[in-house]
Scaffold this motif. Structure first.
Motif, short mmCIF file in Angstrom:
data_model
loop_
_atom_site.label_atom_id
_atom_site.label_comp_id
_atom_site.label_asym_id
_atom_site.label_seq_id
_atom_site.Cartn_x
_atom_site.Cartn_y
_atom_site.Cartn_z
N LEU A 101 0.91 -1.26 0.05
CA LEU A 101 -0.10 -0.03 0.10
C LEU A 101 0.99 1.34 0.05
O LEU A 101 1.65 1.22 1.05
CB LEU A 101 -1.11 -0.06 1.20
CG LEU A 101 -2.07 1.26 1.37
CD1 LEU A 101 -2.94 1.14 0.11
CD2 LEU A 101 -2.68 0.97 2.66
N PHE A 102 0.64 2.04 -1.04
CA PHE A 102 1.43 3.37 -1.20
C PHE A 102 2.92 3.16 -1.00
O PHE A 102 3.67 4.01 -0.48
CB PHE A 102 0.92 4.35 0.11
CG PHE A 102 1.05 5.96 -0.54
CD1 PHE A 102 0.53 6.14 -1.99
CD2 PHE A 102 1.43 6.92 0.43
CE1 PHE A 102 0.59 7.50 -2.29
CE2 PHE A 102 1.33 8.20 -0.09
CZ PHE A 102 1.00 8.62 -1.49
N THR A 103 3.42 2.08 -1.91
CA THR A 103 4.67 1.68 -1.96
C THR A 103 5.22 1.14 -0.71
O THR A 103 6.50 0.29 -0.78
CB THR A 103 5.57 2.53 -2.43
OG1 THR A 103 6.11 3.60 -1.16
CG2 THR A 103 5.37 3.65 -3.39
N GLY A 104 4.61 0.97 0.64
CA GLY A 104 5.08 0.48 1.66
C GLY A 104 6.47 1.08 2.18
O GLY A 104 6.62 2.13 2.27
N GLN A 494 15.82 2.21 8.79
CA GLN A 494 14.75 3.30 8.47
C GLN A 494 13.97 2.96 7.06
O GLN A 494 12.90 2.90 6.88
CB GLN A 494 15.53 4.86 8.18
CG GLN A 494 14.59 5.64 7.56
CD GLN A 494 15.39 6.83 7.01
OE1 GLN A 494 16.20 6.90 6.09
NE2 GLN A 494 15.75 7.90 7.86
N GLU A 495 14.98 2.17 6.10
CA GLU A 495 14.38 2.15 4.71
C GLU A 495 13.46 1.08 4.97
O GLU A 495 12.67 0.52 3.88
CB GLU A 495 15.57 1.46 3.95
CG GLU A 495 16.23 0.35 4.29
CD GLU A 495 17.45 0.12 3.55
OE1 GLU A 495 17.79 -0.94 3.42
OE2 GLU A 495 18.21 1.05 2.86
N ARG A 496 13.48 -0.02 6.14
CA ARG A 496 12.63 -1.36 6.09
C ARG A 496 11.23 -0.82 6.90
O ARG A 496 10.48 -1.65 6.93
CB ARG A 496 13.37 -2.13 7.13
CG ARG A 496 14.36 -2.73 6.10
CD ARG A 496 15.15 -3.85 6.82
NE ARG A 496 16.23 -4.14 6.14
CZ ARG A 496 17.35 -5.25 6.71
NH1 ARG A 496 16.94 -5.55 7.99
NH2 ARG A 496 18.28 -5.51 6.28
N ASN A 497 11.03 0.51 7.45
CA ASN A 497 9.84 0.94 8.24
C ASN A 497 9.22 2.02 7.49
O ASN A 497 7.98 1.99 7.57
CB ASN A 497 10.59 1.26 9.58
CG ASN A 497 9.44 1.42 10.81
OD1 ASN A 497 8.99 2.56 10.66
ND2 ASN A 497 9.27 0.51 11.73
N THR A 498 9.98 3.25 7.35
CA THR A 498 9.49 4.48 7.03
C THR A 498 8.84 4.40 5.61
O THR A 498 9.59 3.80 4.88
CB THR A 498 10.45 5.66 7.04
OG1 THR A 498 10.81 5.41 8.54
CG2 THR A 498 9.74 6.94 7.01
N ASN A 499 7.76 5.24 5.53
CA ASN A 499 7.17 5.35 3.93
C ASN A 499 7.93 6.55 3.33
O ASN A 499 8.19 7.43 4.20
CB ASN A 499 5.77 5.44 4.07
CG ASN A 499 4.94 5.60 2.76
OD1 ASN A 499 4.64 6.62 2.49
ND2 ASN A 499 4.97 4.25 2.22
#
Length: 531
Positions: A101-104, A494-499
């Motif tokens: 959803l919304f690129t994840g 950060q890259e695995r969590n933040t949209n």
């Protein structure tokens, strides 16, 4: 303009020994991949793929892509790349991702940027060939719970609905409620309005998740010639019939991947285990495993049963009903694309390493495997805080306890490292052991027991002293913890969590061009960008 620094993946503590050993080109791993990802390796990869990929396959691919792009406002660059795929001198660089959803998470962007930039770099080095960046949409996956949300400012924005079958076919009904959350959270800035319009156009103006995701990825990356592929396509599946038939009749994947797993497991964790048949049966609202039991083929959790002749006839009649699982999907991709390189994260590459023997057994070229770019984005303010607290790139990547302990030791005005005392103790007890050997060997056990007791005592004293110093330096510890929490939400990268929306709100349309300008896919280092 962003300022770029970097560090080795092995120094981040977030990557497995398998990936670190691969990047270090450890000899023990050579048997599990084809060619290492350096610019010169692509020459041989091109020659190998050229011999394998036929003109008929190119025509089928281009025809399918033209159908998939009907109604899509594609850029001239993307349409040109689709046309170029007809030529025997055109090859693809591919990444794949779920329909989050919304690129994840942010790394969706990094995967695609890595793919675009590698295609550009290869064109400079091999100007006589063309290289097309591909985003493979995982439309046939059925793990809805993995893709139905994205994280924004510490909150989980989630799409709740009943689901079943391939996620790409899911209706976008119900996403109005998610849009209402997005509208209230993003605010009223110019960048926020652009994000809300992007979400609205993608999810409220398209009927299913496949078309919504295609729209979204196209809008973000169309200026760079990205071509988006949906593998859930009857014409493309027809190219895969011989391999699906092989899987149904001979279970080669199970045999070969099991052999590889046995070898690979000597030093590394196994990412996926093969099934005897690595295909699903796909229908409306249904994606279930095909199993062979009691002399017939069955679709798991249904009453659908086929004899051998019936399932082969069904395969030739409606190949789109046969869906590859995680073991077979890489093969499907490499059969229908003139692909040279797959770009993925550490977990993805780990299961690709399990497939080399399988590819060899069925005479399909194995692609070059490239770890995608990884990025930590810092604001200028965060960079200043790190500098004031004397926190280096290596420090900030440490796990929480190790990070705090290291920094407390550094800023303390007393020495909280008992290594010297422990070494002195070890020397003393070595002398006592020698003495016991010369007098009464029965005392050796007592000496060793006392040694362990005293070493444990020093460990306890060290920990208590460290704990006391943490209390004394609580203000500094809190500031260090706060900045690490900002950069590593929930203790993860950060890259695995933040949209991406959090950074788009700040940097707007500058965000993706900045990533395009800064990410170097063959550099193979973790990048830190100060925006």
């Amino acid at each position: 303009m962003a300022k770029v620094t970097s560090l080795e993946f092995s120094k981040t503590v977030y990557f497995s020994s398998l990936i670190c050993d691969y990047l270090a080109e450890k000899p023990g791993l050579k048997a599990f991949y084809n060619r290492f990802p350096d610019i010169e390796s692509f020459k041989s990869q091109i020659e190998e793929k050229q011999k394998f990929f036929t003109d008929d396959a190119r025509q089928t691919l281009v025809c399918s892509l033209n159908k998939q792009y009907k109604g899509v406002k594609a850029s001239e660059a993307s349409l040109k790349n689709i046309t170029l795929l007809e030529e025997a001198t055109t090859f693809t660089i591919t990444t794949g991702h779920q329909l989050n959803l919304f690129t994840g998470p942010l790394y969706f962007l990094y995967k695609i940027v890595s793919t675009i930039n590698l295609a550009k770099q290869l064109k400079k080095h091999y100007p006589e060939f063309n290289f097309v960046p591909i985003y493979w949409m995982a439309t046939e996956d059925h793990d809805f719970d993995e893709i139905n949300y994205f994280n924004y400012s510490g909150k989980k924005v989630q799409w709740n609905r009943a689901h079943g079958g391939a996620v790409g076919e899911l209706s976008t009904r119900g996403l109005e409620e998610v849009y209402n959350v997005v509208e209230s959270e993003f605010g009223q800035s110019k960048n926020a309005q652009e994000l809300k319009e992007l979400f609205n156009n993608a999810y409220l103006n398209h009927q299913d998740l496949t078309s919504a995701t295609r729209y979204l990825a196209n809008e973000l990356f169309k200026d760079y010639g990205l071509v988006i592929v949906d593998g859930n396509d009857s014409d493309l599946k027809r190219l895969f019939i011989p391999y699906a038939e092989e899987e149904l009749l001979h279970q080669t994947a199970f045999k070969k991947v099991s052999e590889t797993n046995e070898k690979l497991s000597n030093g590394y964790n196994i990412q996926v285990n093969p099934r005897e048949i690595n295909l699903f049966y796909l229908d409306e609202g249904l994606r279930e495993r095909i199993v062979f039991e009691e002399g017939v083929y069955k679709v798991n959790n249904t009453k659908i049963v086929f004899s051998k002749s019936e399932i082969l006839g069904h395969l030739y009649e409606v190949p789109e009903r046969f869906s590859p699982n995680v073991i077979m999907r890489p093969l499907y991709q490499e059969v229908i694309l003139p692909n040279l390189c797959y770009i993925g994260g550490g977990g993805e590459l780990a299961y690709w390493f399990q497939l080399k023997g399988f590819f060899k057994a069925i005479d399909v070229p194995f692609p070059i495997l490239l770890l995608r770019n990884s990025v930590l984005i810092q604001t200028e303010s965060q960079t200043k805080k790190l500098k004031n607290l004397n926190i280096s790139n290596e420090d900030i990547f440490l796990k929480r306890d190790a990070f705090i302990n290291k920094k407390v030791r550094e800023i303390s005005n007393i020495n909280i490292d008992f290594s010297e005392q422990k070494n002195h103790l070890l020397i003393q007890f070595e002398e006592l052991r020698n003495l016991a050997k010369q007098t009464d060997k029965s005392f050796l056990g007592a000496v060793e027991a006392q040694e362990k007791k005293q070493l444990k005592g020093l460990d306890r004293l060290e920990k208590r002293l460290l704990k006391a110093q943490k209390r004394k330096l609580s203000d500094q510890v809190q500031r260090m913890t706060d900045i690490q929490n900002e950069l590593f939400p929930n203790g993860s990268l950060q890259e695995r969590n933040t949209n991406f929306s959090e950074f788009y709100l700040e940097y707007g349309k500058q965000l993706i061009p900045e990533l395009i300008a800064r990410l170097q896919p063959l550099q193979q280092e973790f990048l830190v960008l100060t925006m």
